[in-house]
Design a protein around this motif. Structure first.
Motif, PDB file in Angstrom:
ATOM      1  N   GLU A 320       0.827  -1.200   0.000  1.00  0.00           N
ATOM      2  CA  GLU A 320       0.000   0.000   0.000  1.00  0.00           C
ATOM      3  C   GLU A 320       0.857   1.244   0.000  1.00  0.00           C
ATOM      4  O   GLU A 320       1.884   1.312   0.651  1.00  0.00           O
ATOM      5  N   HIS A 343      -9.605  -0.724   4.829  1.00  0.00           N
ATOM      6  CA  HIS A 343      -8.320  -0.124   5.181  1.00  0.00           C
ATOM      7  C   HIS A 343      -8.010   1.057   4.251  1.00  0.00           C
ATOM      8  O   HIS A 343      -7.679   2.154   4.702  1.00  0.00           O
ATOM      9  N   HIS A 347      -7.811   5.279   4.688  1.00  0.00           N
ATOM     10  CA  HIS A 347      -6.694   6.123   4.230  1.00  0.00           C
ATOM     11  C   HIS A 347      -7.171   7.220   3.285  1.00  0.00           C
ATOM     12  O   HIS A 347      -6.630   8.320   3.278  1.00  0.00           O
ATOM     13  N   GLU A 359      -1.926   4.338  10.275  1.00  0.00           N
ATOM     14  CA  GLU A 359      -2.160   2.910  10.051  1.00  0.00           C
ATOM     15  C   GLU A 359      -3.081   2.320  11.121  1.00  0.00           C
ATOM     16  O   GLU A 359      -3.909   1.464  10.834  1.00  0.00           O
ATOM     17  N   ALA A 362      -6.586   2.906  10.198  1.00  0.00           N
ATOM     18  CA  ALA A 362      -7.008   2.126   9.026  1.00  0.00           C
ATOM     19  C   ALA A 362      -7.281   0.668   9.430  1.00  0.00           C
ATOM     20  O   ALA A 362      -8.221   0.046   8.924  1.00  0.00           O
ATOM     21  N   ARG A 425       0.808  -0.999  13.587  1.00  0.00           N
ATOM     22  CA  ARG A 425      -0.432  -1.527  13.015  1.00  0.00           C
ATOM     23  C   ARG A 425      -1.274  -2.202  14.111  1.00  0.00           C
ATOM     24  O   ARG A 425      -2.333  -1.729  14.482  1.00  0.00           O
TER      25      ARG A 425
HETATM   26 ZN   LIG Z   1      -2.375   1.320   5.552  1.00  0.00          ZN
END
Ligand SMILES: [Zn+2]
Length: 584
Positions: A320, A343, A347, A359, A362, A425
């Motif tokens: 990504e 996700h 973003h 992140e 997301a 994340r």
């Molecule tokens: Zn991402």
């Protein structure tokens, strides 16, 4: 064999004479012309780059690095061939595990804040290459799924910094065996070059006949979209060209792809899919259209459409770059695809220069979509699947107690500085979920809307935004989860007191101990055969707290933590409730 090119013999003694500062210059302007020939996997490049001396001393030796499978042909300063030393430089910043480095000696030093324009040409091949992974023991097949970059007849996909140095960079050597060095160096490079203007005129060809590839794609950041050239029936010499501009580069990794691509454009999503995969693309588009309103409600209106570029092999790891996702388009359950695209929708609506916010939110969006589909338990199960690597990472950090000699010494990763995906994340996703549980959907949605990325200067900005919406002390929570790495909590039920009230009602007092270093507000439930009652309980690190939970039927079991708070152990959190015989 070591390839060493001494353009002038005096340069060969360079290394011993000076300390080389590879990071003295910031790259402010790229102007490239590329010729990509898929049939021979080759790349020919010429262009120029502007370098600014960001040190306090005059600088005379800028460094330019390209992938080791490419070679320098010429370097020109102010219209004259420059003196430079070209040699291989081992570094895992490139998929081949090495760079072709040119150390230039300028005719005049560049003063602090001064700039110099360097013209160059280089050429070579970009074959698929996962040397940097295989040499640390990653099996070849798995390595190839991750380092899929290549120029090839059937598919060309080439990512920039951190993957393939297809444009000149300048970095210190990094190794994949040294923790997060590669990732962190790539991130630092992106941050430093974020304001740079990058323009690439790319021609793909010359195919012998009508090309198998009809799409030339890049994730440009100018005009807010993916650059895409779709050539109609081509005629000799079967070459397709486009100009891609990243202005500014921002946090994006400049990436281009060439393949037999088709377009599917919808209001919320633009998909570039491989010819023959139209039904997959339609499935993804449908999934995207369905979740778009839900994500917009949480994260605000989309600033750009979600953009997807298909990777042709189903085993290639998705990549990504902002709201652009390079991914295989597998045919799957619509629910699963909704969770994946959630996700990128997050973003497309919300951006933050802080990784854990960008992140984390997301991934939080993905859990929210899962909850929307099948309820809270499904969302918690989704998050729980991602928990074990975080538990591992936190244990590793905490187990190296002071006094023990550990090399290298353990370092916790505060979310603010986290460079490890498990933290920015997974842990970040849990932090957003916990915040949401603590303050409720509405307040969190308001806070997300009030967040301004351009005001993100000091570490506590987000906490201040939240404080204005929540009216609640969050200092301890940010200390334990965001500003410091204190590992995870560890909850135990220490005591349970059931008490019979009149006539049928019970009241159960549940005492919980947190033996971990991080506090949390955790759900406590009292279960009966006919359902359960729950309350929330704040239990700080190394403290005990209790909560009284009324329930209108005979209580059987007390449970702390439904899985929404990441803890070291998730299976030791319940206690049976023994109730005295009920006499009528
Ligand atoms: Zn991402």
């Amino acid at each position: 064999m070591k390839k060493l090119l001494c353009v002038l013999s005096v340069l060969c003694s360079f290394h011993s004479a000076h300390a080389l500062d590879r990071q003295a210059f910031t790259f402010t302007d790229y102007d490239l012309k590329l010729k990509v020939t898929p049939a021979t996997q080759s790349l020919e490049a010429e262009g120029k780059v502007t370098l600014r001396n960001d040190t306090a001393q005059p600088q005379r030796n800028p460094v330019l690095q390209i992938s080791s499978t490419l070679a320098w042909n010429s370097i020109v300063i102010a219209g004259k061939p420059a003196q430079y030393l070209a040699e291989p430089y081992t570094s895992d910043i490139d998929h081949s595990g090495a760079l072709s480095e040119a150390i230039i000696t300028l005719p005049q030093p560049v003063p602090p804040q001064g700039t110099v324009e360097v013209e160059f040409s280089y050429s070579g091949k970009i074959p698929q290459d996962a040397t940097r992974l295989t040499r640390i023991g990653v099996p070849a097949e798995r390595a190839a799924r991750s380092d899929w970059d290549q120029i090839g007849e059937a598919f060309t996909g080439v990512r920039g910094i951190g993957y393939v140095a297809w444009y000149p960079i300048a970095t210190e050597a990094v190794s994949l065996s040294e923790g997060n060095q590669v990732f962190e160096t790539a991130e630092a490079w992106k941050r430093r070059q974020a304001q740079a203007k990058f323009s690439a005129h790319v021609c793909a060809g010359e195919y012998a006949a009508q090309p198998p590839a009809q799409g030339l794609i890049a994730n440009v950041t100018w005009g807010g979209g993916i650059g895409f050239t779709h050539i109609g029936p081509p005629s000799p010499p079967y070459t397709m060209c486009d100009v891609f501009v990243w202005k500014p580069l921002g946090p994006t990794v400049p990436t281009f792809a060439i393949g037999d691509y088709r377009s599917l454009n919808q209001a919320a999503m633009a998909i570039r899919y491989v010819a023959g995969h139209e039904s997959y693309a339609r499935g993804w588009a449908t999934a995207g259209e369905k979740i778009a309103p839900f994500i917009a409600q949480w994260f605000g209106p989309r600033k750009q459409p979600v953009q997807i570029v298909e990777l042709p092999d189903k085993d290639m790891a998705p990549f990504e770059a902002g709201s652009v996702l390079f991914t295989p388009l597998v045919r799957g359950e619509e629910n699963d695809i909704q969770v994946v695209v959630a996700h990128q929708f997050a973003h497309a609506s919300f951006q933050s220069p802080r990784l854990w916010i960008d992140e984390g939110l997301a991934h939080f969006a993905q859990a929210l979509v899962r909850e929307q589909q099948e309820g809270r338990a499904a969302a918690l199960a989704y998050m729980d699947e991602r928990l074990p690597p975080l538990q591992e990472a936190e244990k590793e950090f905490l187990s190296a107690a002071p006094g023990k000699v550990v090399d290298p010494p353990p370092q916790g990763q505060s979310l603010i500085e986290a460079g490890d995906e498990v933290f920015f994340r997974t842990k970040a996703m849990f932090v957003w979920w916990m915040l949401r549980d603590m303050v409720g959907d509405e307040a969190l949605e308001r806070a997300i809307r009030a967040y301004r990325p351009e005001q993100e200067k000091d570490a506590s900005y987000l906490q201040r935004v939240l404080a204005t919406q929540f009216h609640r002390d969050l200092e301890w929570f940010f200390d334990d989860w965001v500003y410091r790495d204190r590992g995870l909590p560890e909850f135990h039920i220490t005591e349970v007191y059931p008490r019979k009230l009149i006539p049928e009602d019970w009241s159960v007092t549940v005492a919980v101990e947190n033996s971990g270093e991080a506090g949390a507000e955790v759900p406590v439930a009292v279960r009966a055969d006919q359902g359960e009652e729950r309350k929330r309980l704040e239990v700080r690190a190394h403290e005990k707290a209790s909560v009284r939970i009324p329930i209108p039927v005979v209580p059987k079991l007390a449970v702390v933590n439904d899985g929404s708070v990441p803890a070291f152990e998730m299976d030791n959190n319940s206690a049976e409730i023994s109730t005295p015989e009920v006499s009528q």
